[in-house]
Motif scaffolding. Structure first.
Motif, PDB file in Angstrom:
ATOM      1  N   ASN A  60     -39.190  15.685 -19.232  1.00 32.95           N
ATOM      2  CA  ASN A  60     -39.232  14.305 -19.717  1.00 32.95           C
ATOM      3  C   ASN A  60     -38.394  13.379 -18.842  1.00 32.95           C
ATOM      4  OD1 ASN A  60     -40.812  15.283 -21.732  1.00 32.95           O
ATOM      5  ND2 ASN A  60     -39.529  14.578 -23.407  1.00 32.95           N
ATOM      6  N   LEU A  61     -37.223  13.857 -18.438  1.00 36.45           N
ATOM      7  CA  LEU A  61     -36.388  13.034 -17.569  1.00 36.45           C
ATOM      8  C   LEU A  61     -37.077  12.793 -16.229  1.00 36.45           C
ATOM      9  CD1 LEU A  61     -33.019  14.559 -18.629  1.00 36.45           C
ATOM     10  CD2 LEU A  61     -33.443  12.100 -18.503  1.00 36.45           C
ATOM     11  N   LEU A  62     -37.711  13.817 -15.677  1.00 33.90           N
ATOM     12  CA  LEU A  62     -38.407  13.644 -14.399  1.00 33.90           C
ATOM     13  C   LEU A  62     -39.614  12.716 -14.542  1.00 33.90           C
ATOM     14  CD1 LEU A  62     -38.244  17.293 -13.025  1.00 33.90           C
ATOM     15  CD2 LEU A  62     -36.874  15.326 -12.301  1.00 33.90           C
ATOM     16  N   ALA A  63     -40.341  12.833 -15.652  1.00 35.63           N
ATOM     17  CA  ALA A  63     -41.516  11.983 -15.876  1.00 35.63           C
ATOM     18  C   ALA A  63     -41.122  10.534 -16.147  1.00 35.63           C
ATOM     19  CB  ALA A  63     -42.338  12.527 -17.038  1.00 35.63           C
ATOM     20  N   PHE A  64     -39.939  10.327 -16.682  1.00 34.60           N
ATOM     21  CA  PHE A  64     -39.448   9.001 -17.040  1.00 34.60           C
ATOM     22  C   PHE A  64     -39.072   8.177 -15.812  1.00 34.60           C
ATOM     23  CE2 PHE A  64     -35.968   6.203 -18.552  1.00 34.60           C
ATOM     24  CZ  PHE A  64     -36.618   5.566 -19.597  1.00 34.60           C
ATOM     25  N   CYS A  65     -38.811   8.859 -14.707  1.00 31.35           N
ATOM     26  CA  CYS A  65     -38.240   8.206 -13.529  1.00 31.35           C
ATOM     27  C   CYS A  65     -39.236   8.095 -12.384  1.00 31.35           C
ATOM     28  CB  CYS A  65     -37.008   8.990 -13.071  1.00 31.35           C
ATOM     29  SG  CYS A  65     -35.704   9.041 -14.331  1.00 31.35           S
ATOM     30  N   ASP A  66     -38.966   7.125 -11.508  1.00 35.78           N
ATOM     31  CA  ASP A  66     -39.823   6.873 -10.345  1.00 35.78           C
ATOM     32  C   ASP A  66     -39.213   7.341  -9.034  1.00 35.78           C
ATOM     33  OD1 ASP A  66     -41.831   5.582 -11.879  1.00 35.78           O
ATOM     34  OD2 ASP A  66     -40.640   3.742 -11.873  1.00 35.78           O
ATOM     35  N   SER A  67     -37.948   7.756  -9.048  1.00 34.25           N
ATOM     36  CA  SER A  67     -37.295   8.178  -7.812  1.00 34.25           C
ATOM     37  C   SER A  67     -36.194   9.183  -8.136  1.00 34.25           C
ATOM     38  CB  SER A  67     -36.681   6.980  -7.083  1.00 34.25           C
ATOM     39  OG  SER A  67     -35.586   6.474  -7.827  1.00 34.25           O
ATOM     40  N   ALA A  68     -35.772   9.922  -7.125  1.00 30.02           N
ATOM     41  CA  ALA A  68     -34.678  10.873  -7.302  1.00 30.02           C
ATOM     42  C   ALA A  68     -33.391  10.150  -7.710  1.00 30.02           C
ATOM     43  CB  ALA A  68     -34.461  11.674  -6.026  1.00 30.02           C
TER      44      ALA A  68
END
Length: 117
Positions: A77-85
């Motif tokens: 979920n955290l990775l899907a929520f974000c657009d960049s590292a």
């Protein structure tokens, strides 16, 4: 599209977020384990993280001998929520602080006021 980050790299972000806590806060966090789970529970699939325990403000004087409180972070979920590292790094930090705040009894309304909702 979710950001791609290995589980080890994600775990390092969590460790960095915990290491960045001010010493005066970190000293007060006792009997809490931070775990990374791949996905959130089916009953609340959009969670980024959750505090599972009894807040310090709600504990009885004789509160002892219990299993540790848990902070669960949901990697997918955290990775899907974000657009960049970089955004993942910031969101992990915010989520760690948010959930630790719940350990101290700070509710979501106050966290929103502080910018950690």
């Amino acid at each position: 599209m979710p950001v791609e980050l290995s589980p080890d790299d994600f775990d390092r972000l969590v460790t960095d977020a915990l290491d960045a806590l001010p010493d005066e806060v970190a000293r007060l966090v006792h009997n809490v384990v931070v775990l990374v789970q791949p996905t959130a529970p089916p009953e609340d699939p959009d969670l980024l993280g959750i505090y599972d325990g009894v807040a310090l403000t709600e504990r009885a004087a004789n509160h002892a001998g219990d299993l540790p409180d848990r902070i669960l972070l949901f990697r997918d979920n955290l990775l899907a929520f974000c657009d960049s590292a970089e955004q993942v790094e910031e969101e992990v930090r915010i989520t760690v602080v948010h959930e630790i705040a719940h350990h101290f009894g700070i509710d979501d309304a106050r966290l929103d006021e502080l910018g950690y909702a």
